[in-house]
Enzyme design. Structure first.
Site, PDB file in Angstrom:
ATOM      1  N   ARG A   1       0.795  -1.227   0.000  1.00  0.00           N
ATOM      2  CA  ARG A   1       0.000   0.000   0.000  1.00  0.00           C
ATOM      3  C   ARG A   1       0.832   1.284   0.000  1.00  0.00           C
ATOM      4  O   ARG A   1       0.491   2.225  -0.726  1.00  0.00           O
ATOM      5  CB  ARG A   1      -0.974   0.005   1.186  1.00  0.00           C
ATOM      6  CG  ARG A   1      -2.031  -1.092   1.097  1.00  0.00           C
ATOM      7  CD  ARG A   1      -3.030  -1.019   2.245  1.00  0.00           C
ATOM      8  NE  ARG A   1      -3.889   0.150   2.124  1.00  0.00           N
ATOM      9  CZ  ARG A   1      -3.826   1.204   2.903  1.00  0.00           C
ATOM     10  NH1 ARG A   1      -2.928   1.253   3.901  1.00  0.00           N
ATOM     11  NH2 ARG A   1      -4.639   2.220   2.724  1.00  0.00           N
TER      12      ARG A   1
ATOM     13  N   CYS B   1      13.996  -5.169  -4.132  1.00  0.00           N
ATOM     14  CA  CYS B   1      14.887  -4.426  -5.030  1.00  0.00           C
ATOM     15  C   CYS B   1      14.116  -3.381  -5.821  1.00  0.00           C
ATOM     16  O   CYS B   1      14.002  -3.447  -7.055  1.00  0.00           O
ATOM     17  CB  CYS B   1      15.615  -5.398  -5.953  1.00  0.00           C
ATOM     18  SG  CYS B   1      16.822  -6.398  -5.093  1.00  0.00           S
ATOM     19  N   GLU B   2      13.553  -2.427  -5.103  1.00  0.00           N
ATOM     20  CA  GLU B   2      12.827  -1.289  -5.672  1.00  0.00           C
ATOM     21  C   GLU B   2      13.123  -0.071  -4.814  1.00  0.00           C
ATOM     22  O   GLU B   2      12.979  -0.126  -3.593  1.00  0.00           O
ATOM     23  CB  GLU B   2      11.319  -1.542  -5.681  1.00  0.00           C
ATOM     24  CG  GLU B   2      10.853  -2.679  -6.562  1.00  0.00           C
ATOM     25  CD  GLU B   2      10.896  -2.337  -8.031  1.00  0.00           C
ATOM     26  OE1 GLU B   2      10.891  -1.135  -8.376  1.00  0.00           O
ATOM     27  OE2 GLU B   2      10.939  -3.286  -8.855  1.00  0.00           O
TER      28      GLU B   2
ATOM     29  N   TYR C   1      -5.542  -5.497   3.608  1.00  0.00           N
ATOM     30  CA  TYR C   1      -4.807  -5.332   2.343  1.00  0.00           C
ATOM     31  C   TYR C   1      -3.293  -5.385   2.513  1.00  0.00           C
ATOM     32  O   TYR C   1      -2.551  -4.839   1.703  1.00  0.00           O
ATOM     33  CB  TYR C   1      -5.229  -4.029   1.636  1.00  0.00           C
ATOM     34  CG  TYR C   1      -6.720  -3.923   1.492  1.00  0.00           C
ATOM     35  CD1 TYR C   1      -7.399  -4.758   0.614  1.00  0.00           C
ATOM     36  CD2 TYR C   1      -7.463  -3.037   2.266  1.00  0.00           C
ATOM     37  CE1 TYR C   1      -8.781  -4.704   0.501  1.00  0.00           C
ATOM     38  CE2 TYR C   1      -8.835  -2.972   2.157  1.00  0.00           C
ATOM     39  CZ  TYR C   1      -9.492  -3.810   1.275  1.00  0.00           C
ATOM     40  OH  TYR C   1     -10.861  -3.762   1.168  1.00  0.00           O
TER      41      TYR C   1
END
Length: 438
Positions: free
Chosen positions: A330, A361-362, A390
């Site tokens: 989210r 890896c972002e 969520y």
């Protein structure tokens, strides 16, 4: 137990969840870990149900299980006599495995497949919320083939925009969901089903958005739907018996959020409907609602183990944890905000501002952009609040990370509800290459 800064803390200075030391939970079950306090879920469920009873209105409160679904969670909702909102064969199958009473299962979705509808019909579930003309044709075909009757609601878009994030607003005209109430689609859908011998139209459904902190949108939507139902009654002498106003009731993620109590949402809806049907021949309909986030959202807490720290002078201090967007997408998806504490340092003074980074890896894998905490060390446990909706439901195996375990706590008892995935689980559907290299 003492209360420090609104959190329950034991003599060790550790955060308590459901009366249990969160550090002991982390040691027992590992991290990342979702912890659900069932007492809060039960309290919230009963608040919705009891308010309808106090208003002397027939109602169904259905758990919108897309927020978080599992066999054990469905069993909790069944214990509280809630109905169940499912949106896929997977959620329906889970409900059946949980032994959920089929007459209290409602099947949603904007693109139900033939096989999903067959599964619903096979088990004679309580209601299908029909979303489009294609679905009407499928249901006519299947109920004729099976010589079976089915209860439905028509989902409509009432042209009401809730004050929420664009990505999770669903009640306005430009929506992939439902029949448009303003351009005649809803009337056409009514004409196609109201005299069908196998399709029993119960009434109308709408959902105007999520994380809503006021009642105006719900009241306007209720007025629009009731007026349409009365119009059909006057023209066709057809009595709709159910008005479903969906969910979207907000919760308090941070101090800036100002949600209302469940009773307030319910009372405002009921007042509008009672006033509209008063002095008419149209009978008071049964009111259905679909809380999801407001039942489980703030009952859930994520526990992470803190690892690396990266200090960038005059820029920011990154504090990395052993989870991230793989178990809570989210923040990366639409900038959702959360609060957190270091669970083993609740009573220590605030010393530093951090950015809580995940391990995917972002660059955008940040759970919390800015938060002030005591000085953190590797091995500390970070508790991030209000992750019950969520989080696990949208979890992925990105970077081939295993999904967390889920634990239920209540009155100082705890139990595993969903096992942690293993590395073997990650590859168990993979097949080896069998084609020869040319």
């Amino acid at each position: 137990m003492v209360m420090i800064s609104k959190h329950a803390v034991n003599k060790k200075g550790h955060l308590l969840l459901g009366g249990i030391d969160s550090i002991e939970l982390a040691k027992t079950y590992g991290t990342p870990l979702f912890v659900y306090d069932l007492s809060l879920i039960r309290e919230r469920a009963r608040a919705f149900i009891n308010t309808f009873k106090e208003q002397n209105v027939q109602a169904q409160v259905a758990y919108a299980s897309k927020a978080f679904s599992s066999v054990a969670m469905y069993q909790v909702m069944n214990q509280e006599n809630l109905s169940l909102d499912v949106v896929s064969a997977g959620e329906l199958y889970t409900a059946l495995k949980a032994g959920y009473p089929v007459e209290r299962i409602h099947f949603h979705g904007n693109n139900k497949s033939k096989s999903e509808l067959l599964l619903a019909l096979e088990h004679n579930i309580g209601c299908i919320v029909v979303d489009n003309f294609y679905e009407i044709e499928l249901l006519k075909e299947l109920t004729t083939e099976l010589n079976q009757k089915v209860n439905i609601l028509l989902r409509v878009t009432p042209g009401v925009e809730a004050h929420t994030h664009d990505y999770i607003t669903t009640g306005q005209q430009d929506s992939k969901f439902g029949f448009d109430l303003l351009n005649g689609q809803a009337d056409r859908a009514f004409q196609e089903v109201y005299q069908d011998e196998n399709i029993q139209l119960l009434g109308l459904h709408c959902h105007i958005g999520s994380q809503i902190f006021e009642t105006v949108g719900f009241k306007v939507a209720a007025e629009k739907l009731i007026k349409k139902m009365i119009a059909w009654y006057n023209e066709f002498t057809f009595q709709c018996t159910v008005l479903n106003l969906g969910g979207g009731f907000g919760i308090k993620y941070t101090d800036e959020d100002t949600p209302l109590e469940p009773s307030v949402y319910v009372k405002e809806m009921v007042i509008v409907v009672k006033n509209l049907v008063a002095n008419t021949d149209f009978a008071m309909p049964e009111i259905w609602i679909e809380p999801g986030r407001s039942l489980v959202g703030d009952a859930g807490t994520s526990l992470y183990t803190i690892g690396a720290e990266k200090e960038i002078p005059n820029v920011r201090n990154y504090l990395a944890v052993d989870g991230g967007m793989s178990d809570n997408i989210r923040p990366a998806l639409y900038g959702a905000l959360y609060d957190a504490v270091i669970a083993n340092k609740i009573d220590e003074k605030i010393e530093k501002e951090y950015t809580i980074a995940g391990k995917c890896c972002e660059s955008g894998d940040k759970l919390i952009d800015h938060i002030s905490l005591p000085k953190a060390e590797a091995g500390d446990i970070l508790a991030m609040f209000c992750t019950g909706a969520y989080g696990y439901a949208m979890a992925s195996n990105y970077n081939r990370l295993t999904r967390p375990a889920v634990v239920f706590v209540e009155h100082a008892n705890h139990q595993l509800a969903v096992k942690r995935e293993t590395l073997e689980d990650i590859v168990h559907l993979d097949l080896p290459l069998t084609m020869e290299k040319e």
